[in-house]
Design a protein around this motif. Structure first.
Motif, PDB file in Angstrom:
ATOM      1  N   VAL A  30      -5.282  -7.555  20.043  1.00  0.00           N
ATOM      2  CA  VAL A  30      -6.582  -7.854  19.448  1.00  0.00           C
ATOM      3  C   VAL A  30      -6.677  -7.062  18.143  1.00  0.00           C
ATOM      4  O   VAL A  30      -7.181  -5.945  18.125  1.00  0.00           O
ATOM      5  N   PRO A  31      -6.160  -7.622  17.047  1.00  0.00           N
ATOM      6  CA  PRO A  31      -6.121  -6.874  15.793  1.00  0.00           C
ATOM      7  C   PRO A  31      -7.512  -6.557  15.253  1.00  0.00           C
ATOM      8  O   PRO A  31      -8.412  -7.383  15.303  1.00  0.00           O
ATOM      9  N   LYS A  32      -7.651  -5.347  14.777  1.00  0.00           N
ATOM     10  CA  LYS A  32      -8.856  -4.889  14.078  1.00  0.00           C
ATOM     11  C   LYS A  32     -10.127  -5.007  14.912  1.00  0.00           C
ATOM     12  O   LYS A  32     -11.200  -5.264  14.392  1.00  0.00           O
ATOM     13  N   ARG A  33     -10.015  -4.844  16.226  1.00  0.00           N
ATOM     14  CA  ARG A  33     -11.184  -4.862  17.106  1.00  0.00           C
ATOM     15  C   ARG A  33     -11.173  -3.587  17.936  1.00  0.00           C
ATOM     16  O   ARG A  33     -10.126  -3.032  18.239  1.00  0.00           O
ATOM     17  N   ASP A  34     -12.332  -3.162  18.347  1.00  0.00           N
ATOM     18  CA  ASP A  34     -12.484  -1.913  19.089  1.00  0.00           C
ATOM     19  C   ASP A  34     -12.736  -2.191  20.565  1.00  0.00           C
ATOM     20  O   ASP A  34     -13.754  -1.803  21.119  1.00  0.00           O
TER      21      ASP A  34
END
Length: 54
Positions: A34-38
């Protein structure tokens, strides 16, 4: 989850890329990129399967 409220996520399983039904049957745990997600432990997730050709 100290200092952060639970977040909710929705992920799409594209059957052309990933066999989500097989994964649910065969794996107790699975990893998703899940790129660029927290996304963190304790967050809630829904996964749905996109309509495929079949």
């Amino acid at each position: 989850m100290q200092g952060r409220q639970r977040k909710y996520w929705a992920f799409l399983a594209n059957p052309k890329v990933y066999d989500i039904e097989k994964a649910i049957r065969e794996y107790e745990e699975d990893n998703w990129t899940v790129p660029k997600r927290d996304v963190r432990t304790g967050d809630l997730v829904i996964i749905w399967k996109a309509k495929g050709n079949g």
